[in-house]
Every structure is written in structure tokens, then in C-alpha cells.
Motif scaffolding. Structure first.
Motif, PDB file in Angstrom:
ATOM      1  N   THR A   1      36.544  39.465  32.856  1.00  0.00           N
ATOM      2  CA  THR A   1      37.309  38.298  32.436  1.00  0.00           C
ATOM      3  C   THR A   1      38.369  38.620  31.386  1.00  0.00           C
ATOM      4  OG1 THR A   1      35.598  37.722  30.833  1.00  0.00           O
ATOM      5  CG2 THR A   1      35.483  36.652  32.994  1.00  0.00           C
ATOM      6  N   VAL A   2      38.227  39.714  30.680  1.00  0.00           N
ATOM      7  CA  VAL A   2      39.211  40.082  29.655  1.00  0.00           C
ATOM      8  C   VAL A   2      40.371  40.893  30.230  1.00  0.00           C
ATOM      9  CG1 VAL A   2      37.555  39.978  27.759  1.00  0.00           C
ATOM     10  CG2 VAL A   2      37.904  42.141  28.984  1.00  0.00           C
ATOM     11  N   ASP A   3      40.282  41.269  31.510  1.00  0.00           N
ATOM     12  CA  ASP A   3      41.324  42.090  32.127  1.00  0.00           C
ATOM     13  C   ASP A   3      42.609  41.302  32.338  1.00  0.00           C
ATOM     14  OD1 ASP A   3      39.762  44.389  32.324  1.00  0.00           O
ATOM     15  OD2 ASP A   3      39.045  43.885  34.330  1.00  0.00           O
ATOM     16  N   GLU A   4      43.730  42.001  32.210  1.00  0.00           N
ATOM     17  CA  GLU A   4      45.036  41.452  32.566  1.00  0.00           C
ATOM     18  C   GLU A   4      45.302  41.888  33.998  1.00  0.00           C
ATOM     19  OE1 GLU A   4      49.487  42.490  31.236  1.00  0.00           O
ATOM     20  OE2 GLU A   4      48.175  41.887  29.597  1.00  0.00           O
ATOM     21  N   ILE A   5      45.336  40.923  34.925  1.00  0.00           N
ATOM     22  CA  ILE A   5      45.422  41.216  36.356  1.00  0.00           C
ATOM     23  C   ILE A   5      46.742  40.690  36.898  1.00  0.00           C
ATOM     24  CG2 ILE A   5      44.312  40.878  38.599  1.00  0.00           C
ATOM     25  CD1 ILE A   5      41.735  40.165  36.917  1.00  0.00           C
ATOM     26  N   ALA A   6      47.408  41.498  37.732  1.00  0.00           N
ATOM     27  CA  ALA A   6      48.672  41.066  38.330  1.00  0.00           C
ATOM     28  C   ALA A   6      48.720  41.493  39.791  1.00  0.00           C
ATOM     29  CB  ALA A   6      49.846  41.668  37.580  1.00  0.00           C
ATOM     30  N   LEU A   7      49.208  40.592  40.648  1.00  0.00           N
ATOM     31  CA  LEU A   7      49.490  40.931  42.045  1.00  0.00           C
ATOM     32  C   LEU A   7      50.947  41.373  42.113  1.00  0.00           C
ATOM     33  CD1 LEU A   7      47.917  38.208  44.353  1.00  0.00           C
ATOM     34  CD2 LEU A   7      47.079  40.476  43.829  1.00  0.00           C
ATOM     35  N   ILE A   8      51.169  42.553  42.654  1.00  0.00           N
ATOM     36  CA  ILE A   8      52.512  43.112  42.719  1.00  0.00           C
ATOM     37  C   ILE A   8      52.920  43.181  44.183  1.00  0.00           C
ATOM     38  CG2 ILE A   8      53.952  45.083  42.136  1.00  0.00           C
ATOM     39  CD1 ILE A   8      51.824  45.678  39.928  1.00  0.00           C
ATOM     40  N   PRO A   9      53.906  42.376  44.575  1.00  0.00           N
ATOM     41  CA  PRO A   9      54.318  42.330  45.983  1.00  0.00           C
ATOM     42  C   PRO A   9      55.127  43.562  46.361  1.00  0.00           C
ATOM     43  CG  PRO A   9      55.778  40.984  44.662  1.00  0.00           C
ATOM     44  CD  PRO A   9      54.700  41.484  43.736  1.00  0.00           C
ATOM     45  N   PRO A  10      55.304  43.741  47.679  1.00  0.00           N
ATOM     46  CA  PRO A  10      56.165  44.845  48.122  1.00  0.00           C
ATOM     47  C   PRO A  10      57.592  44.612  47.619  1.00  0.00           C
ATOM     48  CG  PRO A  10      55.601  43.408  49.964  1.00  0.00           C
ATOM     49  CD  PRO A  10      54.816  42.935  48.776  1.00  0.00           C
ATOM     50  N   VAL A  11      58.273  45.707  47.333  1.00  0.00           N
ATOM     51  CA  VAL A  11      59.658  45.611  46.882  1.00  0.00           C
ATOM     52  C   VAL A  11      60.529  46.457  47.778  1.00  0.00           C
ATOM     53  CG1 VAL A  11      59.091  45.114  44.472  1.00  0.00           C
ATOM     54  CG2 VAL A  11      59.322  47.467  45.199  1.00  0.00           C
ATOM     55  N   ALA A  12      61.778  46.080  47.889  1.00  0.00           N
ATOM     56  CA  ALA A  12      62.734  46.845  48.684  1.00  0.00           C
ATOM     57  C   ALA A  12      63.806  47.357  47.734  1.00  0.00           C
ATOM     58  CB  ALA A  12      63.361  45.967  49.763  1.00  0.00           C
ATOM     59  N   GLY A  13      64.321  48.504  48.038  1.00  0.00           N
ATOM     60  CA  GLY A  13      65.360  49.070  47.191  1.00  0.00           C
ATOM     61  C   GLY A  13      66.448  49.691  48.046  1.00  0.00           C
ATOM     62  N   GLY A  14      67.432  50.136  47.377  1.00  0.00           N
ATOM     63  CA  GLY A  14      68.494  50.762  48.166  1.00  0.00           C
ATOM     64  C   GLY A  14      69.466  51.462  47.287  1.00  0.00           C
TER      65      GLY A  14
END
Length: 80
Positions: A67-80
Motif C-alpha cells: 500500500t505504500v508503493d508508488e505505482i504507475a501504468l506506463i502506456p506504449p509510446v511512439a517516437g521518431g
């Protein structure tokens, strides 16, 4: 007690908010968290990938969550 999950990019658009909370202790691992998120928000399962960061570091599917964790969902990214 709950797990607080930050959402970015397309994951935020799918869920409709930038932060959600799920009851703890379940899900107990990153993999279980992803499965629960995809169950609640089926469109997340359509993403080609979605990484999870725990305490600012990429996490494996078997990493335990607290419960003390900092959690993040990181989506796919595109670059160029």
C-alpha cells in the motif's frame, strides 16, 4: 487500505481519470494488478503493451505490491 495507481496517456484516457485506487491486499503482485485492471477496463487489454513502474522503477509481473508503493501504468509510446 488501498493501492493508488497513477495513469498516463492512453491508459488515463481509457480509465477516465489520472489516479485510481484499488482495495488492498488484492491485487498482490504487478501481474495480478494488470489482470484486475484489464478485467475492470477491457480496453486496456487491447494495448500492445503496458508497463508498470513501482517506486519509479520498471517492475516485473511477479513483483509484490504494498500500500505504500508508488505505482504507475506506463502506456506504449511512439517516437521518431
Amino acid at each position: 487500505m488501498s493501492l493508488k495507481i497513477s495513469l498516463f496517456g492512453i491508459t488515463r484516457d481509457i480509465v477516465g481519470t489520472s489516479v485510481i485506487e484499488l482495495p488492498a491486499p488484492a491485487p498482490a503482485t504487478v501481474g495480478e494488478l494488470l489482470a484486475e485492471m484489464r478485467r475492470q477496463y477491457p480496453a486496456l487489454g487491447e494495448l500492445r503493451s503496458c508497463a508498470v513502474a513501482v517506486n519509479n522503477e520498471y517492475a516485473s509481473h511477479d513483483q509484490p505490491l504494498h500500500t505504500v508503493d508508488e505505482i504507475a501504468l506506463i502506456p506504449p509510446v511512439a517516437g521518431g
